[in-house]
Motif scaffolding. Structure first.
Motif, PDB file in Angstrom:
ATOM      1  N   GLU A 166       0.837  -1.205   0.000  1.00 50.01           N
ATOM      2  CA  GLU A 166       0.000   0.000   0.000  1.00 50.01           C
ATOM      3  C   GLU A 166       0.871   1.254   0.000  1.00 50.01           C
ATOM      4  O   GLU A 166       0.587   2.212  -0.724  1.00 50.01           O
ATOM      5  CB  GLU A 166      -0.926   0.013   1.215  1.00 50.01           C
ATOM      6  N   PHE A 167       1.905   1.227   0.803  1.00 58.81           N
ATOM      7  CA  PHE A 167       2.829   2.364   0.873  1.00 58.81           C
ATOM      8  C   PHE A 167       3.473   2.613  -0.481  1.00 58.81           C
ATOM      9  O   PHE A 167       3.514   3.740  -0.974  1.00 58.81           O
ATOM     10  CB  PHE A 167       3.901   2.098   1.936  1.00 58.81           C
ATOM     11  N   ARG A 168       3.966   1.559  -1.098  1.00 63.09           N
ATOM     12  CA  ARG A 168       4.659   1.689  -2.385  1.00 63.09           C
ATOM     13  C   ARG A 168       3.734   2.149  -3.503  1.00 63.09           C
ATOM     14  O   ARG A 168       4.174   2.820  -4.429  1.00 63.09           O
ATOM     15  CB  ARG A 168       5.307   0.363  -2.759  1.00 63.09           C
ATOM     16  N   GLN A 169       2.465   1.800  -3.430  1.00 68.52           N
ATOM     17  CA  GLN A 169       1.522   2.154  -4.487  1.00 68.52           C
ATOM     18  C   GLN A 169       0.885   3.523  -4.293  1.00 68.52           C
ATOM     19  O   GLN A 169       0.399   4.123  -5.244  1.00 68.52           O
ATOM     20  CB  GLN A 169       0.426   1.084  -4.585  1.00 68.52           C
ATOM     21  N   GLY A 170       0.868   3.993  -3.066  1.00 72.27           N
ATOM     22  CA  GLY A 170       0.199   5.257  -2.779  1.00 72.27           C
ATOM     23  C   GLY A 170       1.093   6.457  -3.015  1.00 72.27           C
ATOM     24  O   GLY A 170       2.296   6.413  -2.754  1.00 72.27           O
TER      25      GLY A 170
ATOM     26  N   VAL B  20      11.458  11.643   7.105  1.00 77.96           N
ATOM     27  CA  VAL B  20      10.908  10.646   8.031  1.00 77.96           C
ATOM     28  C   VAL B  20      10.447   9.441   7.227  1.00 77.96           C
ATOM     29  O   VAL B  20      10.753   8.293   7.569  1.00 77.96           O
ATOM     30  CB  VAL B  20       9.745  11.250   8.859  1.00 77.96           C
ATOM     31  N   GLU B  21       9.724   9.701   6.148  1.00 77.64           N
ATOM     32  CA  GLU B  21       9.253   8.625   5.273  1.00 77.64           C
ATOM     33  C   GLU B  21      10.428   7.831   4.702  1.00 77.64           C
ATOM     34  O   GLU B  21      10.418   6.596   4.705  1.00 77.64           O
ATOM     35  CB  GLU B  21       8.414   9.203   4.135  1.00 77.64           C
ATOM     36  N   LEU B  22      11.436   8.521   4.250  1.00 74.92           N
ATOM     37  CA  LEU B  22      12.616   7.872   3.664  1.00 74.92           C
ATOM     38  C   LEU B  22      13.325   6.985   4.689  1.00 74.92           C
ATOM     39  O   LEU B  22      13.704   5.849   4.382  1.00 74.92           O
ATOM     40  CB  LEU B  22      13.580   8.935   3.128  1.00 74.92           C
ATOM     41  N   ASP B  23      13.482   7.478   5.902  1.00 81.06           N
ATOM     42  CA  ASP B  23      14.135   6.685   6.950  1.00 81.06           C
ATOM     43  C   ASP B  23      13.341   5.426   7.271  1.00 81.06           C
ATOM     44  O   ASP B  23      13.903   4.342   7.413  1.00 81.06           O
ATOM     45  CB  ASP B  23      14.319   7.524   8.221  1.00 81.06           C
ATOM     46  N   ILE B  24      12.018   5.573   7.390  1.00 82.17           N
ATOM     47  CA  ILE B  24      11.186   4.404   7.686  1.00 82.17           C
ATOM     48  C   ILE B  24      11.243   3.410   6.536  1.00 82.17           C
ATOM     49  O   ILE B  24      11.408   2.210   6.749  1.00 82.17           O
ATOM     50  CB  ILE B  24       9.743   4.823   8.017  1.00 82.17           C
ATOM     51  N   ALA B  25      11.124   3.896   5.312  1.00 80.65           N
ATOM     52  CA  ALA B  25      11.182   3.007   4.149  1.00 80.65           C
ATOM     53  C   ALA B  25      12.521   2.272   4.098  1.00 80.65           C
ATOM     54  O   ALA B  25      12.569   1.071   3.803  1.00 80.65           O
ATOM     55  CB  ALA B  25      10.960   3.794   2.862  1.00 80.65           C
TER      56      ALA B  25
ATOM     57  N   CYS C  76      14.414   1.445   6.638  1.00 78.47           N
ATOM     58  CA  CYS C  76      14.399   0.418   7.687  1.00 78.47           C
ATOM     59  C   CYS C  76      13.530  -0.770   7.276  1.00 78.47           C
ATOM     60  O   CYS C  76      13.890  -1.926   7.522  1.00 78.47           O
ATOM     61  CB  CYS C  76      13.909   1.014   9.002  1.00 78.47           C
ATOM     62  N   VAL C  77      12.395  -0.485   6.647  1.00 83.87           N
ATOM     63  CA  VAL C  77      11.521  -1.565   6.185  1.00 83.87           C
ATOM     64  C   VAL C  77      12.257  -2.419   5.158  1.00 83.87           C
ATOM     65  O   VAL C  77      12.250  -3.656   5.234  1.00 83.87           O
ATOM     66  CB  VAL C  77      10.206  -1.008   5.597  1.00 83.87           C
ATOM     67  N   LEU C  78      12.908  -1.767   4.212  1.00 86.26           N
ATOM     68  CA  LEU C  78      13.649  -2.522   3.195  1.00 86.26           C
ATOM     69  C   LEU C  78      14.763  -3.358   3.811  1.00 86.26           C
ATOM     70  O   LEU C  78      14.959  -4.512   3.424  1.00 86.26           O
ATOM     71  CB  LEU C  78      14.227  -1.572   2.144  1.00 86.26           C
ATOM     72  N   ARG C  79      15.485  -2.801   4.755  1.00 81.29           N
ATOM     73  CA  ARG C  79      16.538  -3.571   5.430  1.00 81.29           C
ATOM     74  C   ARG C  79      15.944  -4.789   6.123  1.00 81.29           C
ATOM     75  O   ARG C  79      16.486  -5.881   6.065  1.00 81.29           O
ATOM     76  CB  ARG C  79      17.276  -2.699   6.438  1.00 81.29           C
ATOM     77  N   ARG C  80      14.815  -4.580   6.786  1.00 81.49           N
ATOM     78  CA  ARG C  80      14.142  -5.673   7.508  1.00 81.49           C
ATOM     79  C   ARG C  80      13.675  -6.756   6.540  1.00 81.49           C
ATOM     80  O   ARG C  80      13.868  -7.943   6.770  1.00 81.49           O
ATOM     81  CB  ARG C  80      12.974  -5.098   8.300  1.00 81.49           C
ATOM     82  N   LEU C  81      13.067  -6.349   5.443  1.00 81.86           N
ATOM     83  CA  LEU C  81      12.576  -7.303   4.456  1.00 81.86           C
ATOM     84  C   LEU C  81      13.726  -8.027   3.761  1.00 81.86           C
ATOM     85  O   LEU C  81      13.656  -9.236   3.524  1.00 81.86           O
ATOM     86  CB  LEU C  81      11.688  -6.604   3.424  1.00 81.86           C
TER      87      LEU C  81
ATOM     88  N   ALA D 185       5.999   1.053  10.500  1.00 85.43           N
ATOM     89  CA  ALA D 185       7.187   1.235  11.327  1.00 85.43           C
ATOM     90  C   ALA D 185       7.104   0.410  12.610  1.00 85.43           C
ATOM     91  O   ALA D 185       8.081  -0.219  13.026  1.00 85.43           O
ATOM     92  CB  ALA D 185       7.374   2.718  11.660  1.00 85.43           C
ATOM     93  N   VAL D 186       5.930   0.402  13.234  1.00 86.33           N
ATOM     94  CA  VAL D 186       5.746  -0.361  14.471  1.00 86.33           C
ATOM     95  C   VAL D 186       5.901  -1.854  14.203  1.00 86.33           C
ATOM     96  O   VAL D 186       6.562  -2.566  14.960  1.00 86.33           O
ATOM     97  CB  VAL D 186       4.391  -0.033  15.125  1.00 86.33           C
ATOM     98  N   LEU D 187       5.301  -2.346  13.121  1.00 94.78           N
ATOM     99  CA  LEU D 187       5.441  -3.768  12.780  1.00 94.78           C
ATOM    100  C   LEU D 187       6.901  -4.140  12.560  1.00 94.78           C
ATOM    101  O   LEU D 187       7.368  -5.171  13.038  1.00 94.78           O
ATOM    102  CB  LEU D 187       4.632  -4.098  11.526  1.00 94.78           C
ATOM    103  N   VAL D 188       7.619  -3.310  11.842  1.00 90.34           N
ATOM    104  CA  VAL D 188       9.023  -3.599  11.531  1.00 90.34           C
ATOM    105  C   VAL D 188       9.897  -3.468  12.777  1.00 90.34           C
ATOM    106  O   VAL D 188      10.879  -4.189  12.928  1.00 90.34           O
ATOM    107  CB  VAL D 188       9.522  -2.673  10.394  1.00 90.34           C
ATOM    108  N   SER D 189       9.502  -2.599  13.698  1.00 87.48           N
ATOM    109  CA  SER D 189      10.289  -2.433  14.923  1.00 87.48           C
ATOM    110  C   SER D 189      10.249  -3.693  15.776  1.00 87.48           C
ATOM    111  O   SER D 189      11.141  -3.922  16.583  1.00 87.48           O
ATOM    112  CB  SER D 189       9.776  -1.251  15.740  1.00 87.48           C
ATOM    113  N   GLY D 190       9.183  -4.496  15.590  1.00 88.03           N
ATOM    114  CA  GLY D 190       9.046  -5.715  16.383  1.00 88.03           C
ATOM    115  C   GLY D 190       8.610  -5.449  17.805  1.00 88.03           C
ATOM    116  O   GLY D 190       8.621  -6.331  18.645  1.00 88.03           O
TER     117      GLY D 190
END
Length: 108
Positions: A17-21, A40-45, A47-52, A96-101
């Protein structure tokens, strides 16, 4: 400790959803303190990419960065007047919360 299937599915769904919006116009020049929202968006993205990509928990540096960005979003979301921007930031916060664990960091 491994993630539940539901967490993985929720992360994947929110990431798609994030990538498409589109980035909301009302946030293009918005700031959190001294930090632009796009950063802020760039930093979260990132971190998400690193996690994935890594498939495991974030390293301590990225965990601290992500926690800081979660705090930024928790401060700004109540101040937003645009429903599209609010929804966008809430989705980003959930991701961000999901990726933070650590679901206790949501503050919301």
């Amino acid at each position: 400790m491994s993630e539940s299937t539901e967490q993985v599915q929720a992360t994947d769904r929110l990431w798609q959803e994030f990538r498409q919006g589109p980035f909301p116009d009302s946030l293009r020049h918005a700031t959190f303190g001294d930090t632009d929202v796009w950063l802020v968006e760039l930093d979260i993205a990132g971190c998400v990419l690193r996690r994935l990509d890594d498939g495991g928990p974030l390293n301590s540096e990225n965990s601290v960065l992500l926690q800081s960005r979660i705090e930024d979003l928790n401060r700004v979301i109540p101040e937003l007047n645009d429903p599209v921007a609010t929804q966008y930031c809430e989705r980003l916060l959930q991701l961000a919360v999901l990726v933070s664990g650590n679901p206790s960091v949501s503050g919301g």
